[in-house]
Design a protein around this motif. Structure first.
Motif, PDB file in Angstrom:
ATOM      1  N   VAL A  51      56.521  35.465  71.445  1.00 57.28           N
ATOM      2  CA  VAL A  51      56.923  35.081  70.095  1.00 57.28           C
ATOM      3  C   VAL A  51      55.886  34.099  69.553  1.00 57.28           C
ATOM      4  N   ASP A  52      55.219  34.483  68.462  1.00 58.53           N
ATOM      5  CA  ASP A  52      54.183  33.671  67.840  1.00 58.53           C
ATOM      6  C   ASP A  52      54.614  33.292  66.429  1.00 58.53           C
ATOM      7  N   SER A  53      54.303  32.081  66.016  1.00 56.91           N
ATOM      8  CA  SER A  53      54.644  31.608  64.673  1.00 56.91           C
ATOM      9  C   SER A  53      53.390  31.340  63.864  1.00 56.91           C
ATOM     10  N   SER A  86      60.875  47.790  65.392  1.00 56.12           N
ATOM     11  CA  SER A  86      61.379  48.715  66.403  1.00 56.12           C
ATOM     12  C   SER A  86      62.191  47.897  67.392  1.00 56.12           C
ATOM     13  N   ASP A  87      62.625  48.536  68.493  1.00 60.76           N
ATOM     14  CA  ASP A  87      63.337  47.775  69.520  1.00 60.76           C
ATOM     15  C   ASP A  87      62.377  46.967  70.382  1.00 60.76           C
ATOM     16  N   ARG A  88      61.071  47.019  70.033  1.00 57.76           N
ATOM     17  CA  ARG A  88      60.049  46.289  70.783  1.00 57.76           C
ATOM     18  C   ARG A  88      59.219  45.355  69.913  1.00 57.76           C
ATOM     19  N   GLU A  89      59.631  45.177  68.648  1.00 59.87           N
ATOM     20  CA  GLU A  89      58.847  44.322  67.754  1.00 59.87           C
ATOM     21  C   GLU A  89      59.692  43.890  66.560  1.00 59.87           C
ATOM     22  N   PHE A  90      59.497  42.649  66.117  1.00 61.83           N
ATOM     23  CA  PHE A  90      60.197  42.128  64.944  1.00 61.83           C
ATOM     24  C   PHE A  90      59.337  41.088  64.237  1.00 61.83           C
ATOM     25  N   ASN A  91      59.659  40.859  62.964  1.00 57.31           N
ATOM     26  CA  ASN A  91      59.100  39.759  62.168  1.00 57.31           C
ATOM     27  C   ASN A  91      60.276  38.954  61.642  1.00 57.31           C
ATOM     28  N   ALA A  92      60.117  37.654  61.533  1.00 57.02           N
ATOM     29  CA  ALA A  92      61.176  36.794  60.992  1.00 57.02           C
ATOM     30  C   ALA A  92      60.566  35.772  60.047  1.00 57.02           C
ATOM     31  N   VAL A 106      56.906  40.401  70.066  1.00 57.79           N
ATOM     32  CA  VAL A 106      56.513  41.669  70.671  1.00 57.79           C
ATOM     33  C   VAL A 106      56.996  41.692  72.121  1.00 57.79           C
ATOM     34  N   TRP A 107      57.656  42.781  72.480  1.00 64.06           N
ATOM     35  CA  TRP A 107      58.139  42.984  73.833  1.00 64.06           C
ATOM     36  C   TRP A 107      56.968  43.160  74.773  1.00 64.06           C
ATOM     37  N   GLN A 108      56.998  42.462  75.913  1.00 59.77           N
ATOM     38  CA  GLN A 108      55.911  42.514  76.877  1.00 59.77           C
ATOM     39  C   GLN A 108      56.231  43.387  78.085  1.00 59.77           C
ATOM     40  N   GLY A 109      57.504  43.657  78.312  1.00 63.36           N
ATOM     41  CA  GLY A 109      57.905  44.476  79.458  1.00 63.36           C
ATOM     42  C   GLY A 109      59.230  44.003  80.018  1.00 63.36           C
TER      43      GLY A 109
END
Length: 176
Positions: A31-33, A134-140, A162-165
């Motif tokens: 998670v990056d801001s 997707s179920d592996r990425e979001f923006n907020a 972003v989902w890493q695994g």
């Protein structure tokens, strides 16, 4: 430096739980801001602040790392890593980051692509929206107000997750 750390802590505390709102993949998330502002002034992006943390005395850095780790957050790369359990990822609610924090969160509007929410903490409150790519990425995007050093301030931030695994490695799932 203290003000930057305070703002960074608020951003992490507010943003990280919202990755869990949609039925996302369980496991490790990066998670990056960015675009952080406090009182109308732009703050450095998370990666720049993390670089500044390297200048802390080793014992201060260790205390910060341990405090975040105790809350299920690991400083990594350009942001933080969090681990979602299968139950958290499948939740219809936004799990609390730390049950002892005194914060409440409420999803106010849901669609397949986005959730809008309101949060309230003893020292902060505001609103935001999570857009699911997707179920592996979001923006907020989060906008709120908080009290720092006895002064009421407004702030905002954008976050990308972003989902890493599935394997969280040494990052412990957050309790709440």
């Amino acid at each position: 430096m203290r003000r930057v750390l305070s703002c960074f802590a608020v951003a992490v505390a507010v943003v990280s739980p919202f990755a869990q709102a949609q039925k996302l993949q369980p496991g490790l998330w990066q998670v990056d801001s960015s675009n952080m502002q406090v009182g109308g002034q732009k703050l450095p992006d998370t990666d720049v602040m993390l670089d500044q943390l390297q200048a802390l005395a080793p014992e201060q850095r260790q205390m910060l790392d341990q405090a975040l780790k105790n809350q299920g957050v690991n400083l990594h790369g350009k942001g933080v890593q969090v681990c979602l359990t299968p139950a958290q990822a499948q939740s219809e609610q936004i799990p609390m980051r730390d049950a002892k924090s005194g914060c409440t969160q409420q999803v106010t509007e849901r669609s397949a692509q986005a959730w809008k929410f309101h949060f309230s903490c003893p020292q902060a409150q505001g609103n935001g929206v999570v857009k699911f790519i997707s179920d592996r990425e979001f923006n907020a995007t989060i906008v709120g107000s908080f009290t720092a050093n006895g002064t009421q301030q407004s702030g905002s931030t954008d976050t990308h997750g972003v989902w890493q695994g599935q394997d969280c490695g040494t990052v412990q799932p957050r309790q709440g």
